[in-house]
Design a protein around this motif. Structure first.
Motif, mmCIF file in Angstrom:
data_model
loop_
_atom_site.group_PDB
_atom_site.id
_atom_site.type_symbol
_atom_site.label_atom_id
_atom_site.label_comp_id
_atom_site.label_asym_id
_atom_site.label_seq_id
_atom_site.Cartn_x
_atom_site.Cartn_y
_atom_site.Cartn_z
ATOM 1 N N VAL A 119 -2.376 -9.983 -3.141
ATOM 2 C CA VAL A 119 -1.630 -10.557 -4.282
ATOM 3 C C VAL A 119 -1.905 -12.057 -4.345
ATOM 4 O O VAL A 119 -2.129 -12.711 -3.322
ATOM 5 C CB VAL A 119 -0.098 -10.327 -4.175
ATOM 6 N N ASN B 73 -4.907 -3.360 -6.408
ATOM 7 C CA ASN B 73 -3.894 -4.051 -7.190
ATOM 8 C C ASN B 73 -4.276 -3.802 -8.633
ATOM 9 O O ASN B 73 -5.468 -3.840 -8.956
ATOM 10 C CB ASN B 73 -3.904 -5.563 -6.880
ATOM 11 N N VAL C 157 -2.657 -4.294 -0.388
ATOM 12 C CA VAL C 157 -2.512 -4.932 -1.700
ATOM 13 C C VAL C 157 -2.667 -6.446 -1.595
ATOM 14 O O VAL C 157 -1.757 -7.139 -1.114
ATOM 15 C CB VAL C 157 -1.124 -4.600 -2.312
ATOM 16 N N CYS D 109 4.879 -7.973 4.476
ATOM 17 C CA CYS D 109 3.800 -8.852 4.036
ATOM 18 C C CYS D 109 3.033 -9.237 5.299
ATOM 19 O O CYS D 109 3.603 -9.318 6.393
ATOM 20 C CB CYS D 109 4.367 -10.105 3.395
ATOM 21 N N VAL E 126 3.567 -6.412 -9.400
ATOM 22 C CA VAL E 126 3.566 -5.512 -8.238
ATOM 23 C C VAL E 126 4.570 -4.371 -8.433
ATOM 24 O O VAL E 126 4.360 -3.252 -7.949
ATOM 25 C CB VAL E 126 3.845 -6.316 -6.947
ATOM 26 N N PHE F 275 1.293 -6.213 1.872
ATOM 27 C CA PHE F 275 0.804 -7.167 0.868
ATOM 28 C C PHE F 275 0.330 -8.397 1.606
ATOM 29 O O PHE F 275 0.910 -8.778 2.621
ATOM 30 C CB PHE F 275 1.949 -7.573 -0.066
ATOM 31 N N THR G 148 3.112 -11.499 -8.866
ATOM 32 C CA THR G 148 4.065 -10.746 -8.041
ATOM 33 C C THR G 148 4.944 -9.837 -8.913
ATOM 34 O O THR G 148 5.324 -8.752 -8.482
ATOM 35 C CB THR G 148 4.953 -11.687 -7.190
ATOM 36 N N CYS H 24 9.903 -4.416 -2.029
ATOM 37 C CA CYS H 24 9.295 -3.226 -1.424
ATOM 38 C C CYS H 24 10.288 -2.507 -0.527
ATOM 39 O O CYS H 24 10.318 -1.274 -0.484
ATOM 40 C CB CYS H 24 8.086 -3.613 -0.586
ATOM 41 N N ARG I 10 8.544 -8.776 -0.498
ATOM 42 C CA ARG I 10 8.847 -7.902 0.648
ATOM 43 C C ARG I 10 10.182 -7.199 0.436
ATOM 44 O O ARG I 10 10.312 -6.006 0.685
ATOM 45 C CB ARG I 10 8.876 -8.751 1.924
#
Ligand SMILES: Nc1ncnc2c1ncn2[C@@H]1O[C@H](COP(=O)(O)OP(=O)(O)O)[C@@H](O)[C@H]1O
Ligand SMILES: [Mg+2]
Length: 472
Positions: free
Chosen positions: A344, A184, A342, A411, A354, A377, A351, A402, A399
């Motif tokens: 977080v 990260n 990753v 996630c 990211v 994540f 976030t 992504c 999510r």
């Protein structure tokens, strides 16, 4: 005789009478001769005496002349002009000899000087050529540095040359040891904590785990090795930075055998440690990369090593603890990894960051490693033993973000809550283990990670190990 005597008879008028006997004739002749001799002998003696006196005088004169001449000769021999001249000639000849010898020396020296001058001329020409070459290469290096600076951080994604080591994807018939970067670009989110505790949890589940500390802060190393041991390894040049430098220099260092230290009693879990000396390796390799100091590409040092059988035969999984920035260690990690995991913190600020991470990962995916996948994540340092609504909403938003990008990744259900226990075990220099309150959360995480890896990578799904290849 008779002819001489005849006048004597005549003068005397007394000639022998005829009829003399022979005896009388003989007496007569003898008396005539005796008379003659009586007259002639004194005359002869007188003549002889005269001649002798004349000869003596003449001899005395000659003696005088002779002495004079000898004196003159002696005088000339002593210091006469001829001798003087002869001496001068001899001196001149000697002087000439000296001059000739000096001249020969001077000539020899002149020839030496000439040779030296020629040598110096050659050196000067050679140096001129070297200077011109150095100026050319300096100009080329300046162009490269300007280009690198101009690229402003995207240098690491520069085109990969065909000579770079090829990435061999995971394959049931080939490489079965996945490489996972814990990454990260934000610090303090738990990358190191997760690497250590996930690694330990996997090791206790039967995985042979290799941990590599790639963060120059050396936090992962500090979790396992006391300062004295770190110092020993630093002195022995057995740290991750030393490996990278030696590998770049073509020394074929052996990562698992010479740099990894077992860190978990009762399980196979080894660590390649790092201390802050990694900063020097980072700078050194970065500058050499910018200057194209060697033909080697410093971005693929770990890829080359982690795909060798000496690693894949000894370990089932490799976890790379990455720094929170894109530097040479991080680039090496991404170029060598199958997955990025990753951690977080479910805060808005964390976030939001990211998105930047995903953009950078896409660059690396497209340019360095098209096999790179985001494994997922997961939340660390959550507030409660269950996710709060806020935290849950943030993870869902993450999510979705992504899903809309190339790196679609779920996630994890597992999450790690904030707990003072993390600090406590750090102080005890050990990872969480059975009996610790947070340990089950890491076991859950390990189970999910395992579930996202191909079946053939799991320890039970592996064939017996092939022999370790010899170092090149
Ligand atoms: N779940 C947690 N609970 C409490 N403290 C945590 C937790 N995870 C990490 N920390 C602490 O946060 C700090 C940063 O964690 P670390 O793993 O070093 O982050 P990173 O490697 O991302 O910089 C460390 O001091 C660690 O003890
Ligand atoms: Mg860290």
């Amino acid at each position: 005789m008779l002819a001489h005597t005849a006048p004597l008879f005549a003068a005397a008028g007394d000639h022998p009478a005829l009829g003399w006997t022979d005896k009388e004739v003989l007496l007569y002749v003898l008396s005539a001769v005796g008379g003659t001799l009586f007259v002639l002998v004194p005359v002869a003696w007188g003549l002889v005496n005269l001649l002798n006196r004349r000869a003596d005088r003449r001899a005395a004169r000659l003696e005088v002349e002779n002495r004079t001449l000898r004196r003159q000769v002696a005088e000339r021999e002593d210091g006469g002009p001829v001798e003087e001249l002869r001496r001068k000639v001899a001196e001149a000849a000697q002087h000439t000899g000296h001059l000739e010898a000096t001249l020969a020396q001077v000539r020899e020296q002149a020839a030496g000087f000439e040779r030296a001058a020629k040598g110096l001329e050659g050196e000067r020409d050679e140096l001129t050529t070297q200077l011109a070459e150095a100026q050319d290469s300096l100009a080329a290096e300046q162009r490269r540095v300007r280009k690198a600076v101009h690229k402003d951080g995207t240098t690491w994604t520069e085109k990969v040359l065909a000579s770079a080591p090829e990435f061999k994807p995971l394959d049931p018939d080939g490489r079965r040891t996945p490489v996972i970067s814990v990454l990260n670009l934000k610090g303090g989110v738990g990358k190191t904590t997760v690497t250590a505790n996930l690694g330990a949890a996997l090791a206790r589940r039967g995985w042979r785990v290799l941990l590599v500390d790639l963060d120059l802060q050396g936090s992962l190393t500090g979790l396992f090795l006391p300062a004295a041991e770190q110092e020993d390894r630093h002195r022995a040049r057995r740290l991750a930075g030393d490996f990278l430098e030696a590998s770049f220099d073509g020394e074929y260092p052996n990562l698992p055998d010479d740099f990894a230290v077992p860190v978990l009693p009762g399980a196979t879990c080894s660590l390649v440690p790092t201390t802050d000396e990694m900063a020097y390796a980072e700078t050194n390799l970065t500058v050499r990369w910018f200057l194209k100091d060697a033909r080697r590409d410093p971005r693929f040092l770990l890829r080359k090593e982690l795909q060798l059988k000496r690693v894949t035969n000894q370990f089932d999984v490799v976890l790379l603890d990455c720094p929170p920035l894109i530097n040479i260690s991080c680039v090496n990690a991404l170029a060598a990894s199958d997955y990025v995991l990753v951690p977080v913190m479910p805060s808005k600020q964390a976030t939001d960051r990211v998105t930047v991470l995903l953009e950078r990962l896409k660059e690396f995916h497209d340019n360095l490693n098209t096999d790179l996948k985001v494994m997922g994540f997961f939340a660390n340092r959550t507030k409660e033993s269950d996710l709060t609504t806020d935290e849950r909403n943030r993870l869902v938003a993450l999510r979705d973000k992504c899903r809309d990008t190339w790196a679609a990744a779920p996630c994890f259900d597992a999450f790690i809550r904030q707990s003072a226990e993390v600090r406590r075990v750090e102080d005890e220099r050990r990872p969480l283990g059975p009996g610790d309150e947070l340990y089950p959360a890491f076991v859950r995480l390990a189970g999910e990670v395992e579930g996202r890896l191909p079946m053939f990578c799991r320890p039970g799904g592996r064939p017996t190990a092939a022999p370790v290849e010899a170092a090149p």
